[in-house]
Write a protein that holds these residues in place. Structure first.
Motif, short mmCIF file in Angstrom:
data_model
loop_
_atom_site.label_atom_id
_atom_site.label_comp_id
_atom_site.label_asym_id
_atom_site.label_seq_id
_atom_site.Cartn_x
_atom_site.Cartn_y
_atom_site.Cartn_z
N PHE A 10 6.68 -4.38 -60.70
CA PHE A 10 6.87 -3.72 -62.00
C PHE A 10 8.53 -3.76 -62.21
O PHE A 10 9.15 -3.37 -61.19
CB PHE A 10 6.29 -2.43 -61.96
CG PHE A 10 4.90 -2.42 -62.12
CD1 PHE A 10 4.14 -2.86 -62.93
CD2 PHE A 10 4.27 -2.02 -60.74
CE1 PHE A 10 2.68 -2.83 -62.79
CE2 PHE A 10 3.05 -1.77 -60.49
CZ PHE A 10 2.13 -2.34 -61.53
N PRO A 11 8.76 -3.98 -63.47
CA PRO A 11 10.31 -3.80 -63.85
C PRO A 11 10.49 -2.20 -63.69
O PRO A 11 9.62 -1.48 -64.12
CB PRO A 11 10.78 -4.39 -65.09
CG PRO A 11 9.19 -4.46 -65.51
CD PRO A 11 8.26 -4.47 -64.34
N VAL A 19 10.23 -2.83 -58.71
CA VAL A 19 9.41 -2.26 -57.79
C VAL A 19 8.31 -3.25 -57.06
O VAL A 19 7.63 -3.71 -58.03
CB VAL A 19 8.49 -0.89 -58.45
CG1 VAL A 19 7.93 -0.19 -57.37
CG2 VAL A 19 9.43 -0.06 -59.05
N ALA A 21 5.24 -3.09 -55.80
CA ALA A 21 4.32 -1.92 -55.63
C ALA A 21 3.17 -2.71 -54.50
O ALA A 21 2.61 -1.95 -53.74
CB ALA A 21 3.53 -1.75 -57.04
N GLU A 40 0.09 7.01 -48.28
CA GLU A 40 0.47 8.19 -48.83
C GLU A 40 0.54 7.77 -50.44
O GLU A 40 0.53 6.75 -50.56
CB GLU A 40 1.77 8.40 -48.25
CG GLU A 40 1.96 9.05 -47.03
CD GLU A 40 3.21 9.03 -46.33
OE1 GLU A 40 4.18 9.98 -46.60
OE2 GLU A 40 3.47 8.22 -45.66
N SER A 41 0.85 8.85 -51.19
CA SER A 41 1.19 8.64 -52.61
C SER A 41 2.29 7.65 -52.73
O SER A 41 3.41 7.50 -52.14
CB SER A 41 1.40 9.91 -53.32
OG SER A 41 1.84 9.53 -54.67
N GLY A 42 2.28 6.48 -53.56
CA GLY A 42 3.25 5.66 -53.94
C GLY A 42 3.22 4.16 -52.99
O GLY A 42 4.17 3.51 -53.22
N SER A 43 2.11 4.30 -52.04
CA SER A 43 2.14 3.12 -51.23
C SER A 43 1.37 1.83 -51.87
O SER A 43 1.20 0.77 -51.24
CB SER A 43 1.43 3.43 -50.01
OG SER A 43 0.12 4.09 -50.22
N LYS A 45 -1.55 1.87 -53.44
CA LYS A 45 -3.06 1.73 -53.62
C LYS A 45 -3.80 1.42 -54.80
O LYS A 45 -4.69 0.83 -55.28
CB LYS A 45 -3.73 2.96 -52.91
CG LYS A 45 -3.12 3.55 -51.62
CD LYS A 45 -3.89 4.82 -50.96
CE LYS A 45 -3.56 5.87 -51.92
NZ LYS A 45 -2.13 6.54 -51.94
N THR A 46 -3.22 2.60 -56.06
CA THR A 46 -3.95 2.07 -57.36
C THR A 46 -3.42 0.74 -57.91
O THR A 46 -4.48 0.05 -58.37
CB THR A 46 -3.18 3.31 -58.25
OG1 THR A 46 -3.92 4.58 -57.60
CG2 THR A 46 -3.68 3.07 -59.64
N THR A 47 -2.42 0.29 -57.63
CA THR A 47 -2.15 -0.97 -57.94
C THR A 47 -2.92 -2.04 -57.59
O THR A 47 -3.52 -3.12 -58.26
CB THR A 47 -0.52 -1.33 -57.82
OG1 THR A 47 0.24 -0.36 -58.38
CG2 THR A 47 -0.14 -2.66 -58.40
#
Ligand SMILES: Nc1ncnc2c1ncn2[C@@H]1O[C@H](COP(=O)(O)OP(=O)(O)O)[C@@H](O)[C@H]1O
Ligand code: SF4
Ligand SMILES: [Mg+2]
Length: 337
Positions: A10-11, A19, A21, A40-43, A45-47
């Motif tokens: 992601f820009p 980023v 992701a 952890e958060s930001g690793s 997972k959601t993406t």
């Protein structure tokens, strides 16, 4: 599903940086399993979860759905195959229109896909309501009249109406009261048997992932660090990051399986804009050596069906058990219990 060298970027808002992701992950999702993804958060997972259901496009690599690359499908065929892969989000309100009745929300996906007719969709919607443990009188209510747990049950009913093969569950119990999480997880387990479902269960909560998973994958800064049979990952983790994560949690495990020492991770998770060279866990790894800054560890099968990305992971787990942390780092990362 087969995930092959998947990369998603992601820009940043000012578009000056990128980023990463998801930064090159390879794994399979096996039919009928529950694959837990923890990190952890930001690793990323959601993406990753969104990519599994084609909600986000990779910059390279691919996800094969039953051997098919959805990127080459168009129109009706694409919609038909995509329907087999559904996602439920953390926020129980995310998929519910506040101005639609619960039954209308439940049947909406089947309506969009043109399944059946109005009467058959309503019958099926009411059946799904019962399948997720809600009373029929809920059908005519609006989302604000339901609790978070009830809304999450509605979200599950909603995706079931299109009879998916795979459901990606992204932190589906994280927003719910602790007292009802168990019943929702049990519902997922029951539905898996009834509907022959495959789950990818994304969470930052180790007790959730250990409760429900057949296999567990561990993410860190956009990469998979470890993936293997759930018991094996929990009992004998191969990667120093997994060891630290698992040692920090009061797991509902028999005493002989509980980690005996707590490994406290030093420092913050680095920015995904500039991940460390070599092994991206090296800035927090208690057993890092010079090689770790120079070479990216290979993603390799260390034990049967148990993968890890660490230069020193071995079948017997010796070089990555944390046993030599004291020798190499003066023990500052360990907290004997
Ligand atoms: N749509 C987006 N635009 C820009 N950056 C994003 C977007 N989605 C995720 N990111 C960034 O990608 C990284 C991974 O995010 P995410 O997949 O949400 O991780 P997790 O679910 O593990 O918390 C984070 O640094 C996040 O800020
Ligand atoms: S490769 Fe090096 S830094 Fe990375 S986990 Fe293994 S020992 Fe730690
Ligand atoms: Mg997330």
């Amino acid at each position: 599903m087969s995930v092959q060298d998947l990369r998603i970027e992601f820009p940043t808002r000012d578009r000056s940086q990128t980023v990463k992701a998801v930064d090159g992950v390879d794994f399979e999702v096996l039919r009928g399993e529950t694959l837990g993804i923890i990190g952890e958060s930001g690793s990323g997972k959601t993406t990753l979860g969104r990519a599994l259901v084609s909600l986000v496009k990779p910059v390279s690599g691919r996800v094969l759905h039953g051997g098919t690359d959805l990127a080459i499908l168009r129109g009706r065929e694409l919609r038909r195959v995509r329907a087999d892969y559904q996602i439920v989000f953390q926020d129980p309100n995310a998929a519910l229109n506040p101005r639609m009745t619960i039954l209308d929300s439940i049947i909406e996906p089947a309506e969009i896909l043109g399944h059946g007719n109005d009467a058959s969709r309503r019958r099926d919607g009411l059946d799904m309501l019962a399948q997720v443990g809600l009373a029929l009188e809920v059908a005519g209510r609006y989302p604000h009249e339901l609790s978070g747990g009830q809304k999450q049950r509605v979200n599950i009913a909603r995706v079931l109406t299109v009879r998916p093969k795979v459901i990606v569950c992204d932190e589906v119990v994280a927003a719910l009261d602790v007292s009802i999480r168990g019943s929702i997880l049990n519902l997922f387990a029951d539905l898996q048997r009834s509907f022959d479902l495959t789950y990818v269960f994304i969470t930052h909560d180790i007790s959730v992932v250990s409760h429900i998973s057949d296999r567990i994958g561990v993410t860190y800064l956009g990469k998979l660090m470890e993936l293997g049979p759930a018991e094996d990952v929990i009992d004998r983790p191969l990667h120093p990051y997994s060891q630290a994560l698992l040692s920090a949690e009061p797991l509902p495990l028999p005493s002989n399986l509980r980690p005996t020492r707590r490994i406290i991770l030093q420092g913050e998770i680095p920015s995904p804009l500039a991940p460390p060279s070599g092994c991206r866990f090296r800035t927090r790894c208690p057993i890092a050596e010079a090689k770790c800054a120079e070479e990216v560890p290979q993603w390799r099968q260390v034990r049967n069906g148990h993968w890890a990305a660490c230069h020193f992971a071995r079948e017997d787990g010796h070089s990555a058990t944390g046993a030599n942390c004291n020798d190499q780092k003066g023990g500052s990362n360990e907290d004997a219990e």
